[in-house]
Design a protein around this motif. Structure first.
Motif, PDB file in Angstrom:
ATOM      1  N   GLY A 274       0.813  -1.209   0.000  1.00 49.55           N
ATOM      2  CA  GLY A 274       0.000   0.000   0.000  1.00 49.55           C
ATOM      3  C   GLY A 274       0.845   1.256   0.000  1.00 49.55           C
ATOM      4  N   ALA A 413      -4.069 -13.786  -2.915  1.00 44.69           N
ATOM      5  CA  ALA A 413      -4.963 -12.623  -2.845  1.00 44.69           C
ATOM      6  C   ALA A 413      -5.279 -12.270  -1.398  1.00 44.69           C
ATOM      7  CB  ALA A 413      -6.247 -12.894  -3.627  1.00 44.69           C
ATOM      8  N   ALA A 414      -5.615 -13.263  -0.587  1.00 48.69           N
ATOM      9  CA  ALA A 414      -5.944 -12.992   0.816  1.00 48.69           C
ATOM     10  C   ALA A 414      -4.712 -12.497   1.567  1.00 48.69           C
ATOM     11  CB  ALA A 414      -6.493 -14.256   1.478  1.00 48.69           C
ATOM     12  N   GLN A 416      -2.145 -10.765   0.376  1.00 50.16           N
ATOM     13  CA  GLN A 416      -1.875  -9.366   0.050  1.00 50.16           C
ATOM     14  C   GLN A 416      -2.901  -8.451   0.698  1.00 50.16           C
ATOM     15  OE1 GLN A 416      -0.197  -8.139  -3.686  1.00 50.16           O
ATOM     16  NE2 GLN A 416      -1.806  -6.609  -3.985  1.00 50.16           N
ATOM     17  N   GLU A 417      -4.156  -8.877   0.750  1.00 48.81           N
ATOM     18  CA  GLU A 417      -5.180  -8.056   1.395  1.00 48.81           C
ATOM     19  C   GLU A 417      -4.886  -7.888   2.879  1.00 48.81           C
ATOM     20  OE1 GLU A 417     -10.034  -7.835   2.139  1.00 48.81           O
ATOM     21  OE2 GLU A 417      -9.187  -9.439   0.873  1.00 48.81           O
ATOM     22  N   ILE A 418      -4.403  -8.929   3.520  1.00 43.97           N
ATOM     23  CA  ILE A 418      -4.057  -8.843   4.943  1.00 43.97           C
ATOM     24  C   ILE A 418      -2.923  -7.840   5.150  1.00 43.97           C
ATOM     25  CG2 ILE A 418      -3.010 -10.101   6.870  1.00 43.97           C
ATOM     26  CD1 ILE A 418      -4.546 -12.601   5.767  1.00 43.97           C
ATOM     27  N   ARG A 420      -1.875  -5.349   3.253  1.00 41.97           N
ATOM     28  CA  ARG A 420      -2.255  -3.981   2.951  1.00 41.97           C
ATOM     29  C   ARG A 420      -3.249  -3.434   3.980  1.00 41.97           C
ATOM     30  NH1 ARG A 420      -1.009  -2.610  -2.610  1.00 41.97           N
ATOM     31  NH2 ARG A 420      -2.682  -1.077  -2.604  1.00 41.97           N
ATOM     32  N   THR A 421      -4.161  -4.277   4.419  1.00 42.24           N
ATOM     33  CA  THR A 421      -5.148  -3.830   5.416  1.00 42.24           C
ATOM     34  C   THR A 421      -4.470  -3.545   6.753  1.00 42.24           C
ATOM     35  OG1 THR A 421      -6.889  -5.113   4.324  1.00 42.24           O
ATOM     36  CG2 THR A 421      -7.290  -4.429   6.595  1.00 42.24           C
ATOM     37  N   ILE A 443     -10.123 -11.977   7.221  1.00 45.03           N
ATOM     38  CA  ILE A 443     -10.008 -11.823   5.773  1.00 45.03           C
ATOM     39  C   ILE A 443     -10.022 -13.176   5.063  1.00 45.03           C
ATOM     40  CG2 ILE A 443      -8.405 -11.122   3.938  1.00 45.03           C
ATOM     41  CD1 ILE A 443      -7.727  -8.676   5.630  1.00 45.03           C
ATOM     42  N   SER A 444      -9.340 -14.160   5.630  1.00 41.29           N
ATOM     43  CA  SER A 444      -9.271 -15.478   4.981  1.00 41.29           C
ATOM     44  C   SER A 444     -10.518 -16.318   5.200  1.00 41.29           C
ATOM     45  CB  SER A 444      -8.056 -16.253   5.501  1.00 41.29           C
ATOM     46  OG  SER A 444      -8.239 -16.625   6.865  1.00 41.29           O
TER      47      SER A 444
END
Length: 512
Positions: A274, A413-414, A416-418, A420-421, A443-444
């Motif tokens: 991010g 995907a999960a 990277q979302e973790i 960045r979040t 998230i997962s």
């Protein structure tokens, strides 16, 4: 041994108590002499929250003599009859809200008694005048200030600030900074943030630096001496300032070939984690006095040792990944150090994959095999290493393996979302391992207690089991290690040298 659910309950119970407030003193009294960190109970203080440090310093390199006036802007968090500052040099006077205050010093604790109690919730200023020869000040066997030829380095972790300014020395109490340092003409001064100008008078030049984002005390730094400075636009159009000791000799080339890639590295990392959380960037390379690297906010500082064998981008990736994980999102307690070092080490693996010198899976397999199941390496728990092993190699390498195991289980995907979040939700704040586990599960959509327990809180090597993120076939040896391993190992060997230099652990350093 903590297990996933038990860990979260323990963390929640611990963090339900506000760090800078002592329940027993809610009706008024002295502020606590520590922040309540179980690893380093004397670090930090209670009763107030610092928002800004204004440091006006005068340093004479020939004598290693430092004189200063620190103006600390704070808000009280309880009715205070007295409070503590963490400080190792000799205070000459203290004023609270403009009035003389009584004070006494012992070790790193300076206890200040204002002329009248300070009400909760009000703005307060503490002005401390002081002086000393920092390199001669030993407290409990520690002297992190380093005198160099023609200057000094104020760089260290977990402690350094007490050797050059008084403050609330714990990552939970972040603040902004204005730093002005007067030195003899011809001497350079580096610090965090933006260089706002110089002024000269009677043979002395004052260097002015402004750090406008919240910063933990140990991430504020000084490098004083003979430096070659370069300023240009870096990533995202921000100011980029790099500095190289004029005494680097043949190491100047490989150092520049590494540090000048910082904008490229930041661009790469921002794609994974991010937006870059700060407004300035750069790097500093002294020629002596440093045997590690440290992620000083906006301006990491690197030992010349990293460049003995040529350029080294792994350490640049590591320290700049810390700008997200460690600097912007800082530890809630020092036991949460895995959140800093695991991500910074794993960022090196991600960089290696992007550069074609070894995939993250190849690097995971290599480090999993490199330490046999009975190796003492597996006895150090990244999620709770203990104060003597805060900078142990297992916190770095097993910590990176833990993140890759998580990625194997939940998918790219999960993962990277973790990442960045986590960086966005805790930006300029703090976080702990329990909160990270909760976010990963949210998230997962998976129960990850067994995975985190195996990698962070259980002695021994996690078995080859896909449910723990270890694919079948990870244990048997393959033909050869990925090309990136030599640079990463070289980087981590030096980085692991930081701890012993400051009396923590057998590994020699957190240059990572």
């Amino acid at each position: 041994m903590f297990r996933g659910r038990g860990l979260r309950a323990a963390v929640a119970a611990c963090c339900a108590t506000a760090m800078f407030t002592s329940p027993a003193l809610a009706a008024g009294g002295p502020g606590a002499p520590g922040a309540g960190d179980d690893y380093f109970p004397g670090y930090g203080n209670g009763g107030y929250d610092v928002s800004h440090y204004d440091l006006a310093l005068r340093y004479q390199p020939s004598e290693d003599h430092l004189r200063g006036t620190a103006t600390i802007v704070a808000t009280t968090t309880q009715d205070l009859t007295s409070f503590n500052l963490d400080f190792a040099l000799t205070a000459k006077s203290v004023r609270v809200n403009g009035m003389p205050a009584d004070f006494r010093q012992h070790g790193l604790e300076m206890t200040v008694t204002p002329p009248s109690p300070l009400p909760e919730g009000e703005l307060a200023t503490f002005v401390v005048e002081y002086e000393g020869v920092p390199s001669t000040v030993d407290v409990d066997g520690k002297t992190p200030w380093v005198r160099t030829a023609g200057g000094a380095l104020a760089i260290g972790q977990p402690e350094i600030s007490s050797w050059w300014f008084p403050g609330n020395d714990h990552p939970r109490d972040k603040a902004t900074y204005d730093v002005a340092v007067a030195v003899p003409d011809g001497t350079e001064v580096l610090s965090n943030g933006a260089h706002t100008g110089n002024s000269s008078l009677a043979g002395w030049t004052t260097w002015h630096w402004r750090n406008s984002e919240p910063t933990a005390t140990y991430l504020a730094f000084l490098a004083i001496g003979q430096y070659e400075l370069h300023a240009r636009k870096g990533a995202f159009g921000q100011p980029f300032i790099s500095a190289y000791s004029e005494r680097l000799g043949e190491l100047a080339g490989p150092a520049k070939a590494s540090i000048e890639r910082t904008p490229e590295v930041l661009d790469f990392l921002s794609g994974r984690f991010g937006d870059y959380p700060f407004g300035a960037q750069g790097g500093v390379v002294p020629a002596e006095g440093l045997n590690f690297a440290l992620e000083n906010q906006t301006r990491p500082t690197y030992s010349h040792l990293f460049f003995r064998s040529g350029s080294n981008t792994s350490v640049v990736v590591h320290e700049n990944a810390h700008q997200w994980f460690g600097d912007s999102v800082s530890v809630d307690r020092w036991r949460d150090i895995w959140l800093n070092e695991g991500f910074a080490s794993y960022a090196e693996w991600m960089w290696s994959e992007a550069q074609g010198t070894g995939t993250t899976q190849q690097l995971f397999d290599h480090y999993y095999r490199a330490h046999p199941a009975d190796d003492a390496f597996w006895q150090v728990l990244p999620g709770d290493p203990g104060p003597d092993d805060v900078f142990h190699e297992a916190v770095y390498d097993r910590g990176a393996m833990a993140l890759h195991a998580l990625r194997n289980v939940i998918g790219d995907a999960a993962f990277q979302e973790i990442a960045r979040t986590w960086a966005a939700e805790h930006r300029h704040g703090n976080g702990n391992i329990g909160q990270f586990i909760d976010l990963a599960e949210k998230i997962s959509g998976q129960d990850l207690g067994e995975l985190f327990d195996a990698w962070l809180f259980t002695p021994g090597r996690p078995p080859a089991d896909p449910s723990l993120g270890v694919p079948a076939g990870a244990e048997p040896r393959s033909a050869e290690a990925p090309a990136a391993v030599s640079e990463i190992d070289r980087t981590h060997e030096i980085l692991a040298g930081h701890g012993s230099a400051h009396g923590y652990g057998s590994a020699h350093g957190h240059g990572r």
